[in-house]
Design a protein around this motif. Structure first.
Motif, PDB file in Angstrom:
ATOM      1  N   ALA A 199       0.702  -1.037  -0.035  1.00 44.80           N
ATOM      2  CA  ALA A 199      -0.073   0.006  -0.058  1.00 44.80           C
ATOM      3  C   ALA A 199       0.887   1.210  -0.138  1.00 44.80           C
ATOM      4  O   ALA A 199       0.598   2.197  -0.511  1.00 44.80           O
ATOM      5  CB  ALA A 199      -0.684   0.025   1.251  1.00 44.80           C
ATOM      6  N   ASP A 202       1.828   1.995  -3.230  1.00 39.12           N
ATOM      7  CA  ASP A 202       0.747   2.569  -4.136  1.00 39.12           C
ATOM      8  C   ASP A 202       0.554   4.016  -3.612  1.00 39.12           C
ATOM      9  O   ASP A 202      -0.531   4.554  -4.370  1.00 39.12           O
ATOM     10  CB  ASP A 202      -0.198   1.602  -4.251  1.00 39.12           C
ATOM     11  CG  ASP A 202      -0.141   0.319  -4.816  1.00 39.12           C
ATOM     12  OD1 ASP A 202       0.914   0.220  -5.599  1.00 39.12           O
ATOM     13  OD2 ASP A 202      -0.898  -0.923  -4.454  1.00 39.12           O
ATOM     14  N   ASP A 204      -1.244   4.573  -1.033  1.00 43.10           N
ATOM     15  CA  ASP A 204      -2.513   4.460  -0.703  1.00 43.10           C
ATOM     16  C   ASP A 204      -2.564   4.590   0.894  1.00 43.10           C
ATOM     17  O   ASP A 204      -2.494   3.670   1.394  1.00 43.10           O
ATOM     18  CB  ASP A 204      -3.395   2.892  -1.304  1.00 43.10           C
ATOM     19  CG  ASP A 204      -4.794   2.922  -1.103  1.00 43.10           C
ATOM     20  OD1 ASP A 204      -5.463   3.639  -0.076  1.00 43.10           O
ATOM     21  OD2 ASP A 204      -5.558   2.308  -2.098  1.00 43.10           O
ATOM     22  N   LYS A 207      -5.385   2.251   2.864  1.00 39.59           N
ATOM     23  CA  LYS A 207      -4.878   0.987   3.042  1.00 39.59           C
ATOM     24  C   LYS A 207      -3.831   0.993   3.974  1.00 39.59           C
ATOM     25  O   LYS A 207      -3.748   0.008   4.885  1.00 39.59           O
ATOM     26  CB  LYS A 207      -4.520   0.516   1.737  1.00 39.59           C
ATOM     27  CG  LYS A 207      -5.716   0.037   0.810  1.00 39.59           C
ATOM     28  CD  LYS A 207      -5.272  -0.554  -0.584  1.00 39.59           C
ATOM     29  CE  LYS A 207      -6.430  -0.973  -1.366  1.00 39.59           C
ATOM     30  NZ  LYS A 207      -6.175  -1.731  -2.752  1.00 39.59           N
TER      31      LYS A 207
END
Length: 291
Positions: A199, A202, A204, A207
């Motif tokens: 995560a 990414d 993110d 997450k």
């Protein structure tokens, strides 16, 4: 000429040895108990397989061992001298050092002990120890780390039998035995670290937070089912699981958490009785930093 001394001890080396020792200790205590109990049943002509479950449990609970006390039987822990003796090794001092993580077993020792307690070296050779030394810098390194977990764990992940950390909802009922879906308990925490770093690659943030939340919800299993020294293992994991700025977990810290739960003193006292292991590991954890 400057002499070359012993390599400086570090927290990962210490925990790697302690986890191996604790798993080995559990296996040896179980072997001692099972052998003595089997001999008792044989002498008294008791066929335990023919007993009802309740009667079997009662018999086990009331069995008086001559080699193990009630605490050893309950927690599957004993002293280093008894470990050394059970392995026909007179030099019990080395087992004291293993129990505290002061020295590491070599490959020959690991192989020899594997022949006595099957696959005990798994906890020493687990890929998480190398992973904890530094943050993954490439996705390929991260994916290779995942592939090093046990096949049972990888199958559970691929077949979505496990709870995905990046999708965790703390409002949903938590399965306290989630870690049993994996091949071993270190695989369980490895996958949390894997999911978090994936995560992170990414970017993110949601997450990442969910992984941290899942981790915090699963602190107890490794302490309850493995060893009290695991609080330092959890600290290493927490150092990896760094929240982004303004995250709700920005100020979370393992030792503060257990202090608020009134468990830190109990862990400290237990490990202090175990040859002052707490102080030894606490010094090492303060010297740790990620490469």
């Amino acid at each position: 000429m400057k002499s070359v001394g012993q390599p400086k001890k570090n927290i990962i080396d210490a925990l790697q040895t302690i986890f191996w020792y604790r798993y080995l200790e559990t296996g040896i205590v179980a072997k001692i108990f099972e052998k003595e109990f089997s001999e008792f049943c044989l002498e008294n002509k008791i066929d335990i397989t023919s007993l009802e479950v309740e009667d079997r449990i009662s018999l086990l609970e009331n069995f008086q061992s001559s080699k193990l006390n009630s605490k050893e039987i309950t927690f599957y822990q004993t002293n280093a001298n008894k470990i050394g003796h059970s392995l026909n090794q007179a030099d019990s001092r080395i087992w004291y050092k293993y129990s505290k993580g002061e020295t590491k077993p070599n490959a020959v020792k690991l192989k020899r002990i594997d022949a006595i307690v099957e696959n005990s070296s798994l906890y020493f050779n687990h890929p998480i120890w190398d992973f904890l030394k530094s943050r993954p810098v490439t996705r390929s390194y991260l994916e290779n780390f995942l592939l090093k977990l046990e096949d049972v764990s990888i199958d559970a992940i691929n077949n979505k039998i496990i709870t995905e950390p990046t999708l965790f909802d703390k409002k949903v009922h938590l399965d306290e035995f989630e870690f049993l879906k994996y091949g071993n308990i270190l695989d369980f925490y490895s996958y949390i670290l894997y999911a978090y770093h994936k995560a992170r690659f990414d970017l993110d943030l949601e997450k990442m937070d969910k992984c941290i939340s899942f981790f915090i919800s699963n602190l107890q299993p490794i302490l309850t089912y493995f060893c009290s020294e695991a609080i330092f293992f959890l600290k290493l994991c927490q150092i990896h699981l760094q929240p982004y700025k303004s995250s709700e977990f920005e100020n979370f810290e393992i030792f503060d958490h257990f202090k608020k739960c009134e468990l830190l003193t109990k862990i400290h006292d237990h490990l202090k009785n175990e040859n002052n292991t707490y102080e030894f590991l606490n010094i090492l954890i303060k010297d740790f930093y990620l490469d």
